[in-house]
Each structure stands twice: as C-alpha cells, then as structure tokens.
Design a protein around this motif. Sequence first.
Motif, PDB file in Angstrom:
ATOM      1  N   UNK A 136     -44.446  57.157  50.763  1.00 21.61           N
ATOM      2  CA  UNK A 136     -44.580  56.690  52.150  1.00 21.61           C
ATOM      3  C   UNK A 136     -43.280  56.025  52.616  1.00 21.61           C
ATOM      4  N   UNK A 137     -42.664  55.260  51.705  1.00 23.56           N
ATOM      5  CA  UNK A 137     -41.365  54.659  52.042  1.00 23.56           C
ATOM      6  C   UNK A 137     -40.336  55.725  52.371  1.00 23.56           C
ATOM      7  N   UNK A 138     -40.386  56.835  51.626  1.00 20.72           N
ATOM      8  CA  UNK A 138     -39.496  57.958  51.916  1.00 20.72           C
ATOM      9  C   UNK A 138     -39.755  58.551  53.279  1.00 20.72           C
ATOM     10  N   UNK A 139     -41.029  58.520  53.704  1.00 18.61           N
ATOM     11  CA  UNK A 139     -41.368  59.025  55.041  1.00 18.61           C
ATOM     12  C   UNK A 139     -40.712  58.184  56.132  1.00 18.61           C
ATOM     13  N   UNK A 174     -48.140  64.576  55.581  1.00 13.19           N
ATOM     14  CA  UNK A 174     -48.839  63.298  55.554  1.00 13.19           C
ATOM     15  C   UNK A 174     -50.335  63.503  55.344  1.00 13.19           C
ATOM     16  N   UNK A 175     -50.903  64.457  56.090  1.00 15.36           N
ATOM     17  CA  UNK A 175     -52.347  64.676  56.020  1.00 15.36           C
ATOM     18  C   UNK A 175     -52.768  65.149  54.638  1.00 15.36           C
ATOM     19  N   UNK A 176     -52.138  66.206  54.141  1.00 17.12           N
ATOM     20  CA  UNK A 176     -52.556  66.751  52.844  1.00 17.12           C
ATOM     21  C   UNK A 176     -52.291  65.763  51.707  1.00 17.12           C
ATOM     22  N   UNK A 188     -48.450  58.578  62.652  1.00 19.19           N
ATOM     23  CA  UNK A 188     -48.736  57.387  61.846  1.00 19.19           C
ATOM     24  C   UNK A 188     -50.243  57.193  61.654  1.00 19.19           C
ATOM     25  N   UNK A 189     -51.019  57.449  62.712  1.00 21.54           N
ATOM     26  CA  UNK A 189     -52.469  57.308  62.620  1.00 21.54           C
ATOM     27  C   UNK A 189     -53.057  58.315  61.638  1.00 21.54           C
ATOM     28  N   UNK A 190     -52.423  59.500  61.561  1.00 24.62           N
ATOM     29  CA  UNK A 190     -52.932  60.532  60.656  1.00 24.62           C
ATOM     30  C   UNK A 190     -52.896  60.085  59.196  1.00 24.62           C
ATOM     31  N   UNK A 191     -51.954  59.197  58.860  1.00 29.23           N
ATOM     32  CA  UNK A 191     -51.874  58.693  57.485  1.00 29.23           C
ATOM     33  C   UNK A 191     -53.147  57.934  57.121  1.00 29.23           C
ATOM     34  N   UNK A 192     -53.542  57.022  57.991  1.00 27.08           N
ATOM     35  CA  UNK A 192     -54.744  56.216  57.747  1.00 27.08           C
ATOM     36  C   UNK A 192     -56.006  57.074  57.808  1.00 27.08           C
ATOM     37  N   UNK A 193     -56.090  57.926  58.847  1.00 27.40           N
ATOM     38  CA  UNK A 193     -57.286  58.758  59.032  1.00 27.40           C
ATOM     39  C   UNK A 193     -57.468  59.709  57.851  1.00 27.40           C
ATOM     40  N   UNK A 194     -56.387  60.368  57.430  1.00 26.97           N
ATOM     41  CA  UNK A 194     -56.478  61.342  56.336  1.00 26.97           C
ATOM     42  C   UNK A 194     -56.923  60.680  55.040  1.00 26.97           C
ATOM     43  N   UNK A 252     -55.264  63.978  49.552  1.00 29.44           N
ATOM     44  CA  UNK A 252     -55.255  64.085  48.087  1.00 29.44           C
ATOM     45  C   UNK A 252     -55.299  62.710  47.425  1.00 29.44           C
ATOM     46  N   UNK A 253     -54.606  61.731  48.012  1.00 28.48           N
ATOM     47  CA  UNK A 253     -54.621  60.388  47.435  1.00 28.48           C
ATOM     48  C   UNK A 253     -55.987  59.723  47.660  1.00 28.48           C
TER      49      UNK A 253
END
Length: 756
Positions: free
Chosen positions: A476-479, A444-446, A158-164, A450-451
């Motif tokens: 993200x909802x799909x995740x 999530x990271x890539x 989950x943290x990787x989403x914000x960090x990336x 990209x976003x």
Amino acid sequence: MENFYLVLVVVLFALAISDLIVGVSNDAVNFLNSAIGSKAAPKWVIFLMASLGILVGATFSNGMMEVARKGIFHPDQFYFAEIMVIFLAVMITDIILLDMFNTFGMPTSTTVSIVFELLGAAVAVSIVKIKTAGGSVVAELYHYINSEKALAIISGILLSVFVAFTVGAIVMYFTRLLFSFEYGKNLKYFGSSFGGLAITAITYFMLIKGIKGSSFASYALESGETIQEWAKHNTLTVLLISFAAWTVIIQLLRWIFKIDILKVIVLVGTFALAMAFAGNDLVNFIGVPVAGFKSFQAWVASGVSPEAFSMEKLAGKSSTPIYMLLLSGLIMVVTLIFSKKAQAVTKTEINLSRQSEGMERFGSSMIARLMVRSSLNFNKSLSRSMPTTLRESVSRRFTPISLGPVNHPETPAFDKIRASVNLVTASILIAIATSLKLPLSTTYVTFMVAMGTSLSDRAWDRESAVYRISGVFAVIGGWFLTAIIAFTVSGVVALLISVGGKFLIFVFVAIAILMVVRTQFLFKKRNAKANEEEEEAFEEKDGAEKVMQKCKKHCVNAIISTNKVFSVGIESFLQENRTDLKESIALKDALNSKSKKIKSKIFDTLSKIEDHVDTGHFYVQVVDYQREIAHSLNFLIQPLFEHLDNHHKPFSEAQASELSELVNKLDEFYNQCLHVVKENKFDGIDELVAKRDAIIEYLKKTEKNQIKRIKSKNVNTRNSVLFFNINSETKNLLMHSINLIKAHRDFVTYTVENGK
C-alpha cells in the motif's frame, strides 16, 4: 511541421506498445493469482482462459477512453502542441514507473499511475501557460484542471481499497462458514447452486453492467432495440435463465464427467476477471496514444498552427476502432504468457495470502505488531462473550487442513473455495466500476480482496500475521509512492519539454529506453540469484548423494566467501582503499543474507532430508556455524570501514606487516579447508586444527606486540581497540571454520551410513 507531429504520434504508439508490455506484467497478478495459487488447472489452461477474457474485454474498453481525453483536464483550454507535450510526458513516465515496480516484484496500480501522470503533466503545462500569459496560477489553475472529476476518480480509487478488503473478508467468512475447509460433503448439496450463483453474478455484471459503453452496445437488433437497451429491459429474465442454466450444467458435469465444480468456477472467474481487467485497464495503456492520434487527425484537418488549434473536440464523444482494441488485446496476451516479471509480481501476492507457513518475504513493523496485539485482545474479549458451543462450532468450520507438503511447488497456496471467492468478488466490484465509467484500480481491488479473504480464512495466524500485515502495508505504501512519483516525474518532464523545447522529447524517450534496459539487466541478475538458491535448496526426491553434494556446495561457498571477505577487507583497509573495502562489505552482506536464508528454511529442509535424527542434528550444526562465520566477519569488517570512512589514522608499518602476514596465513588455511571439503579428505582435519592453533599462537604474539606499542605510547586508544578486535574476531572465525568442517564431516558420515 506536420511530419514532426506525425513522428510524435508514432512515438506515442511505440511507447504504448512498451506500456502494454510493462503494464500487463504488473497487472497479470490481478487475474492469475487465484487460479495459480489454488493450482486449479494446468498453467496452459489458466493462460488460455485469461487470454480469451482479455480479448473479449478489450472490446469493452471504448467508453473508458474518455477518461484519458477529458477526465483529468479541460481539453478546450489547451492547444494541440500543448496536448502532445502532456501525452508524451505521461507515456514516458508510465513506462519508467511500471517497469521499476515490476523489476522488484511489487504490484502497483496502472490506473493510479495514469491518473496522476495526466494530472501532473496537465498542471505543469497549465502553469507554464498561465505564467507566460502573466496570470496567477492560484487564481486560474482550476480553469485548466477538471478538479471535480479528478477528485472523484482519486477518491473512488482510495475508497475501493477499503470496500474491496471489507467485502472480500465478509464474503469469505460466510462462504467458509457454509463449506468449511473440508468442503467435499457440503459441496454435494450446495456446490451446483454455489457455482450457478457465482457464474450468474459474473454474467450479470460482465454482460449487463459491463456492456454499457462497449464498442457494440449500440448495435441494433431486429426489434429495433440496441443491445444495451435489450439487456436493460430483460435483466431479470437473463439472471433467472443464467442461474438455472448454470446450476443444471454444473450439476450434469459433476454427475456425468465428475467435474470439479470449484475448478469450473475458478476458470470462469479467471476469464471474467481478465475480461474486467481489459475492459477497465486497457485505457491505462492505449487511452493516451489514441487520444493523441485523434488530436493529430483533428489538427491536420483544421489547417491551423499547432500552437493555435484548440483541442475542444476532445471533450466530445469519440470511438476507438475495434482493430486497435483487439491488437492491444493480442499484445497483452503474448506478454501475459511470456513475461517473467509478471510471474515475479504474482509471487508477491500469493506469498502474502498463502494458507501455509514458510519463508516470509517481509519483516515485521511496529504498526503490524500493534494491530496483531489489538486484534488478539479483541478476539479474546469476543470469545468470552460467546456461548462455548457456538464458539467451538464456528472454530471447527475454520480449522484448516493440510493442502500438501509445505513449500512443495505442487502444493496449492490456498484452496479453490478461497480462489472462487477472490475471483467472483473482485470481478463484481470491478465490473460495477467499469459500468459507471469509474477507472478504479483493478490491482487495488484484487489485492485487497485477496488480503480480506486471507484474513477471514485465518491464513494470517500468530506465526505469520505481523509479517503479512507488514507486507500489505509495504505494498500500500508503494501505491502512495506511485501517485507521488507519477505526479512529480510527469510534471517535471512536461515542464522541461515546455520550457526547453521539443527536442527534449527525444532525450526523455532515450532515457526511458535506457532505464528499461537497465532494470531488465537488474531483473535478470535477481532472477539468476533466485534460481541458484532454488537449485541449492533440498528436495524430497534428493537421494543421499544429492543431499551431500548440496551440503558440500554450501560449505565450499562459505569457505571461499570467508577467505575473500577477510583478505580483501584487510588489504583494502591497509591500503586505505575505500572502494575495495566497500566491495568487501557487499560480499560480507551477501554471505550474511545467504546464511540467514538457509537457516530460515531449516524446518523445511529437515522435513525433506533423510529421516534420521543424527543426520538432521549435524545439518543444523553446519547451518549454525555458517551463521557464526557470517557474524564474525560482520564484527570484523564493519569497524574497519567505519575507521577508514571517518578518516582516522592508518595503522603503523609494524601493524600493517603483521596483518599482511596474517592474511597470507589465513589464505593458506582456507585453501586447505577447501581441499578437505571438496575431496572429502576428512583425515586432514587434524592438520587443519594444527594450522589453526599455529595461527592463534601468531595472534597471541601480535597481541603482545600491540601491548608493547601501547606501553611505549606509539598507538592511541582507537587504534588499539580496532587491532584487538581484528585479533579476537579472527580467532572466532578460525574456531567456527573448523567446527563447520567437522559438522560437515559428521553430516556426510551419517548420511552415507543412513543411505545404506
């Protein structure tokens, strides 16, 4: 008994091969989207670099296999028979889940799916085990689940989403500030250093950090040091030599061969990210079967009953044969090249990050509108506080340039500067996690990198921001949905097998096969529909004859669909056939969706057809009348279905007779319309107008008959409203149909004149 479990191990590996195929189809987007989106090289070159990266990265996966064996649960608390149930439930669920997401072109996380599947299956088997022993689930479950490690993995993901997202946005902002969109001039001065730094960063994290735990990390050198120890002691030397060497090599390539520096970075980055993907994600596909195979070997050697053999050996160190890793890598490479589902998932991410405007896949949402509104207000406040000179200077660096014709297949979605940042940033983040043995989600990271780069690059402008943000939230909802489905389905499968018996394993395997086959047919159907739409779309190379043929096809399809929707809708309503009426609604919705898509592409179409004002004007009319026909059908058929669905009284025999005759008249009218359009017999339009007027006169007659029925109180209010609505929308349908044919006639006439 040994033969039975041997069969289960074979089933696990068969499922692993399927999982590799569906998993790579999902994860290919992670390392392909930047190179393909920027058109950095021909596809065969991109696939070659990615394939080499996968094969090399596969050998880096060994340390990650521990996650599948002991990262989520305590193996010493389970017996061999129970472990096999957990592993089979995980693999069955994983194939079904990933294939479903691939079919709809939505990128999801193979890491999240495997973690939550292991968690769900382990919890289910633990509950059965505790209840059978008469214990308390609440008090004893923590003995079985490695909650500390599981929470660390989940929080890391989950943290990787914000960090990336944050890191991607920051790196892209400063990179664009340095190079701007017109980066040719600055690239002469900083290009080699930028390339050297980028590839050095990749070298550091892939060969120094990523080497930890790989299958060859413990190989001894002549000095007595292992490769891992040597890399650790000589880090600075390797970095300095790498930076100097790559900077010189890139500059020489530029001077001698005029090589595009950014192309080199993108291709090396593609190799690196594919390598990181294989190193981090291979565990998601073969970690469970390998753990199952190791468990089987340990059980056979013990000679103990499968219900009594403890799996404490899984808690120790273990290695995977190199041939298994390389074979898995080869399967991934073949899938990467030939999978159409991988292409569908790639399109979703490229569509959300492209620099140009165009058809948006996702609609807007309230939260997206709120975020855009807040961002605009914040940006205005920030701009007012900045000196004018500084604001204008920064703005010039972020002014995009045209990359080519909008929606042209050869036009890049974004430039190679952004592609380079995407690849290098994502590679570094994933490699750090791999070196720490944290199975973060490469998807999530890539995706979030990209976003983030898209946001900094101002690809999300006021014309597209709400749709792109809605798309990001949809993904993200799909995740989150992935996690919920993975945990629940895997838990249910493990629970049913534990309670119902081992034979249910083969039942669930059969269900998984059937679902994959079904989604394959669904994907082919969706793909065929998309290909048909592409064939009907206008292209710049289309001559006058081709343009007229495509416009004619649109009109012919509209006429055929309209006649079918009307006739099936009215007849099924009169017969109170709810199934056929639902078919009519589906046809109506398909026509409405198609006409909406054609209208949404009007800008792109007008830019491609012959540059003549009248030609474009009449094409716009053709599209508008198709939309109006679709609207009329919607307002006509939907009330019929609601009337029937609510079980209201059917129409009287007199009304049914009038409507049946109306169906015949419209069928004759639309058949003649079809003849006029197909054969370009536009001199028959006057006859069509006469037929239309005759039908309208007939409708006036039926209206009078209905008024008589109202006066004599033979019908009620609901009946009358519905009957008058049919008449009204039928008139609209007739008017728009004639206008459509006239507009098509004028379009053809002016196209022919303009083409001479």
